[in-house]
Write an enzyme that holds these catalytic residues in place. Structure first.
Site, PDB file in Angstrom:
ATOM      1  N   THR A  99      -4.680  -8.980   0.032  1.00 47.67           N
ATOM      2  CA  THR A  99      -3.979  -8.857  -1.250  1.00 47.67           C
ATOM      3  C   THR A  99      -4.440  -9.973  -2.189  1.00 47.67           C
ATOM      4  O   THR A  99      -4.686 -11.091  -1.740  1.00 47.67           O
ATOM      5  CB  THR A  99      -2.446  -8.910  -1.079  1.00 47.67           C
ATOM      6  OG1 THR A  99      -1.820  -8.807  -2.349  1.00 47.67           O
ATOM      7  CG2 THR A  99      -1.996 -10.188  -0.376  1.00 47.67           C
ATOM      8  N   SER A 100      -4.534  -9.656  -3.486  1.00 42.83           N
ATOM      9  CA  SER A 100      -4.949 -10.679  -4.455  1.00 42.83           C
ATOM     10  C   SER A 100      -3.796 -11.618  -4.762  1.00 42.83           C
ATOM     11  O   SER A 100      -3.977 -12.646  -5.404  1.00 42.83           O
ATOM     12  CB  SER A 100      -5.420  -9.997  -5.747  1.00 42.83           C
ATOM     13  OG  SER A 100      -4.366  -9.189  -6.280  1.00 42.83           O
TER      14      SER A 100
ATOM     15  N   ALA B 255     -10.717  -8.125   6.638  1.00 43.75           N
ATOM     16  CA  ALA B 255      -9.533  -8.017   7.513  1.00 43.75           C
ATOM     17  C   ALA B 255      -9.853  -7.254   8.792  1.00 43.75           C
ATOM     18  O   ALA B 255      -9.399  -7.613   9.870  1.00 43.75           O
ATOM     19  CB  ALA B 255      -8.399  -7.327   6.750  1.00 43.75           C
TER      20      ALA B 255
ATOM     21  N   HIS C 130       6.140  -0.525  -2.432  1.00 42.37           N
ATOM     22  CA  HIS C 130       5.618   0.134  -3.638  1.00 42.37           C
ATOM     23  C   HIS C 130       5.608   1.651  -3.499  1.00 42.37           C
ATOM     24  O   HIS C 130       4.932   2.358  -4.259  1.00 42.37           O
ATOM     25  CB  HIS C 130       4.210  -0.383  -3.953  1.00 42.37           C
ATOM     26  CG  HIS C 130       4.185  -1.813  -4.400  1.00 42.37           C
ATOM     27  ND1 HIS C 130       3.029  -2.541  -4.512  1.00 42.37           N
ATOM     28  CD2 HIS C 130       5.181  -2.659  -4.735  1.00 42.37           C
ATOM     29  CE1 HIS C 130       3.315  -3.770  -4.910  1.00 42.37           C
ATOM     30  NE2 HIS C 130       4.614  -3.877  -5.062  1.00 42.37           N
TER      31      HIS C 130
ATOM     32  N   GLU D 195     -11.786 -12.714  -0.411  1.00 41.10           N
ATOM     33  CA  GLU D 195     -12.132 -13.776  -1.355  1.00 41.10           C
ATOM     34  C   GLU D 195     -10.904 -14.656  -1.592  1.00 41.10           C
ATOM     35  O   GLU D 195      -9.774 -14.206  -1.404  1.00 41.10           O
ATOM     36  CB  GLU D 195     -12.591 -13.169  -2.692  1.00 41.10           C
ATOM     37  CG  GLU D 195     -11.575 -12.242  -3.311  1.00 41.10           C
ATOM     38  CD  GLU D 195     -12.126 -11.439  -4.480  1.00 41.10           C
ATOM     39  OE1 GLU D 195     -13.127 -11.838  -5.098  1.00 41.10           O
ATOM     40  OE2 GLU D 195     -11.541 -10.383  -4.755  1.00 41.10           O
TER      41      GLU D 195
ATOM     42  N   ASN E  69       0.829  -1.205   0.000  1.00 42.63           N
ATOM     43  CA  ASN E  69       0.000   0.000   0.000  1.00 42.63           C
ATOM     44  C   ASN E  69       0.862   1.253   0.000  1.00 42.63           C
ATOM     45  O   ASN E  69       1.955   1.267   0.570  1.00 42.63           O
ATOM     46  CB  ASN E  69      -0.951  -0.016   1.197  1.00 42.63           C
ATOM     47  CG  ASN E  69      -1.870  -1.216   1.125  1.00 42.63           C
ATOM     48  OD1 ASN E  69      -2.020  -1.856   0.084  1.00 42.63           O
ATOM     49  ND2 ASN E  69      -2.487  -1.560   2.251  1.00 42.63           N
TER      50      ASN E  69
ATOM     51  N   CYS F 278      10.587  19.868 -11.780  1.00 39.85           N
ATOM     52  CA  CYS F 278      11.635  19.846 -10.754  1.00 39.85           C
ATOM     53  C   CYS F 278      12.315  21.205 -10.645  1.00 39.85           C
ATOM     54  O   CYS F 278      12.712  21.782 -11.668  1.00 39.85           O
ATOM     55  CB  CYS F 278      12.673  18.785 -11.115  1.00 39.85           C
ATOM     56  SG  CYS F 278      14.127  18.832 -10.058  1.00 39.85           S
TER      57      CYS F 278
ATOM     58  N   ASP G  97      -0.411   4.252   1.052  1.00 41.67           N
ATOM     59  CA  ASP G  97      -1.265   5.218   1.754  1.00 41.67           C
ATOM     60  C   ASP G  97      -0.741   5.666   3.116  1.00 41.67           C
ATOM     61  O   ASP G  97      -1.319   6.565   3.732  1.00 41.67           O
ATOM     62  CB  ASP G  97      -2.679   4.634   1.898  1.00 41.67           C
ATOM     63  CG  ASP G  97      -2.701   3.254   2.573  1.00 41.67           C
ATOM     64  OD1 ASP G  97      -3.526   2.400   2.173  1.00 41.67           O
ATOM     65  OD2 ASP G  97      -1.880   3.031   3.504  1.00 41.67           O
TER      66      ASP G  97
HETATM   67  N1  APR Z   1     -10.640  -7.274   3.890  1.00 39.65           N
HETATM   68  C1  APR Z   1      -9.811  -8.203   3.329  1.00 39.65           C
HETATM   69  N2  APR Z   1      -9.596  -8.296   1.977  1.00 39.65           N
HETATM   70  C2  APR Z   1     -10.265  -7.414   1.200  1.00 39.65           C
HETATM   71  C3  APR Z   1     -11.168  -6.447   1.720  1.00 39.65           C
HETATM   72  C4  APR Z   1     -11.342  -6.398   3.144  1.00 39.65           C
HETATM   73  N3  APR Z   1     -12.163  -5.517   3.715  1.00 39.65           N
HETATM   74  N4  APR Z   1     -11.699  -5.729   0.673  1.00 39.65           N
HETATM   75  C5  APR Z   1     -11.126  -6.253  -0.468  1.00 39.65           C
HETATM   76  N5  APR Z   1     -10.283  -7.263  -0.141  1.00 39.65           N
HETATM   77  C6  APR Z   1      -9.447  -8.084  -1.027  1.00 39.65           C
HETATM   78  C7  APR Z   1      -9.994  -8.290  -2.436  1.00 39.65           C
HETATM   79  O1  APR Z   1     -10.806  -9.440  -2.449  1.00 39.65           O
HETATM   80  C8  APR Z   1      -8.704  -8.478  -3.263  1.00 39.65           C
HETATM   81  O2  APR Z   1      -8.386  -9.870  -3.377  1.00 39.65           O
HETATM   82  O3  APR Z   1      -8.249  -7.378  -1.200  1.00 39.65           O
HETATM   83  C9  APR Z   1      -7.620  -7.815  -2.411  1.00 39.65           C
HETATM   84  C10 APR Z   1      -6.988  -6.587  -3.069  1.00 39.65           C
HETATM   85  O4  APR Z   1      -6.322  -7.035  -4.213  1.00 39.65           O
HETATM   86  P1  APR Z   1      -5.730  -5.953  -5.257  1.00 39.65           P
HETATM   87  O5  APR Z   1      -6.743  -4.952  -5.553  1.00 39.65           O
HETATM   88  O6  APR Z   1      -5.137  -6.737  -6.367  1.00 39.65           O
HETATM   89  O7  APR Z   1      -4.612  -5.208  -4.390  1.00 39.65           O
HETATM   90  P2  APR Z   1      -3.106  -5.692  -4.067  1.00 39.65           P
HETATM   91  O8  APR Z   1      -3.002  -7.163  -3.972  1.00 39.65           O
HETATM   92  O9  APR Z   1      -2.651  -4.892  -2.927  1.00 39.65           O
HETATM   93  O10 APR Z   1      -2.348  -5.189  -5.409  1.00 39.65           O
HETATM   94  C11 APR Z   1      -0.965  -5.373  -5.502  1.00 39.65           C
HETATM   95  O11 APR Z   1      -0.910  -4.203  -7.607  1.00 39.65           O
HETATM   96  O12 APR Z   1      -1.772  -2.525  -8.873  1.00 39.65           O
HETATM   97  C12 APR Z   1      -0.663  -2.913  -8.142  1.00 39.65           C
HETATM   98  O13 APR Z   1       0.975  -1.612  -7.060  1.00 39.65           O
HETATM   99  C13 APR Z   1      -0.375  -1.978  -6.985  1.00 39.65           C
HETATM  100  O14 APR Z   1       0.261  -2.531  -4.710  1.00 39.65           O
HETATM  101  C14 APR Z   1      -0.610  -2.857  -5.760  1.00 39.65           C
HETATM  102  C15 APR Z   1      -0.351  -4.240  -6.298  1.00 39.65           C
END
Ligand code: APR
Length: 241
Positions: free
Chosen positions: A187-188, A231, A115, A214, A98, A146, A100
């Site tokens: 995370t996915s 989470a 990241h 999921e 993240n 810059c 953020d």
């Molecule tokens: N609690 C737990 N999981 C959640 C929740 C929640 N409240 N809401 C959504 N999710 C899950 C979704 O089901 C999804 O599988 O969080 C996951 C987010 O996956 P992504 O959107 O792919 O985010 P992430 O895995 O962090 O992406 C990795 O990809 O685009 C790039 O640099 C970017 O850091 C990012 C990286």
């Protein structure tokens, strides 16, 4: 309590966008995801910085504004509390995808931002000596340049086609080598190299746990345990908080 925190000496936690969903920030994939609306090839790749910098700032400037309005949720708080309650000799490295800064806002220390951070900017020229700086301006009306070399300034986030920042990446890999508990949360698991961290942890003999809303599209067999849910609700429960 499924995870008895007292039993683990060297913990690595990897977080993704799902951990910040309850703080009102969009994930990247899945329903309402950033890349469902924006073309990741056009805007998420490093080439966009030179080909269409104004579009890049419209996207990340907007994300920057959302992040400035966001606050940590119980998932961030649970991880910060875990760190605060570590006993002598216990370590927990928080590796986040993240951008953020909400883990730090929740009080977490030892956060590895692999990241980058969208509240920081830097010069787009790798040769420029301008230091990375905190920048709350969304720059959605004009591309900033810059002050030292006039090159376009960019958000300090890792785009596709770029290497991870060296120190956080090295710190994460070193911790994985001898961790005894690895958690991936929200995370996915679809973006490398973070997606392969679990294999490093499993190789080190760690207990490996996946916590997500999921199941993974392509389940990673290196995860020994999978807990499906939000989470912000599940993490405090699993940790007995
Ligand atoms: N609690 C737990 N999981 C959640 C929740 C929640 N409240 N809401 C959504 N999710 C899950 C979704 O089901 C999804 O599988 O969080 C996951 C987010 O996956 P992504 O959107 O792919 O985010 P992430 O895995 O962090 O992406 C990795 O990809 O685009 C790039 O640099 C970017 O850091 C990012 C990286």
């Amino acid at each position: 309590m499924v995870i008895d925190r007292r039993r683990y000496a060297r913990v690595v936690v990897l977080t993704g966008a799902g951990v910040s969903a309850a703080s009102g920030l969009r994930t990247y994939r899945g329903p309402g995801g950033v890349w469902e609306e924006h073309d990741v090839e056009r805007l998420g790749h490093v080439s966009a910085l030179t080909e269409r910098p104004a579009d890049v700032w419209r996207l990340f400037g907007g994300l920057r504004q959302s992040v400035l309005a966001a606050r940590p949720n119980p998932a961030h708080d649970a991880l910060a509390r875990w760190q605060a309650e570590l006993a002598q000799g216990q370590e927990l490295l928080l590796v986040t995808q993240n951008v953020d800064g909400l883990h730090q806002m929740a009080g977490s220390r030892n956060v590895c931002e692999i990241h980058g951070n969208v509240l920081h900017s830097r010069c787009g020229s790798p040769d420029c000596t301008l230091a990375q700086f905190r920048d709350e301006d969304p720059h959605t009306s004009a591309v900033p340049s810059c002050p030292l070399c006039r090159t376009a300034v960019r958000p300090d986030v890792v785009l596709f086609g770029e290497e991870l920042p060296a120190l956080p990446s090295w710190t994460a890999k070193r911790a994985l080598r001898d961790c005894d508990l690895f958690l991936a949360i929200g995370t996915s698991g679809s973006v490398a190299p973070a997606s392969s961290y679990v294999r490093g942890a499993e190789y080190a003999g760690a207990r490996t746990v996946y916590i997500n809303l999921e199941p993974m599209k392509d389940p990673n067999p290196a995860f020994q345990e999978v807990y499906i849910g939000r989470a912000e609700e599940l993490l405090p429960q699993l940790l007995g908080m």
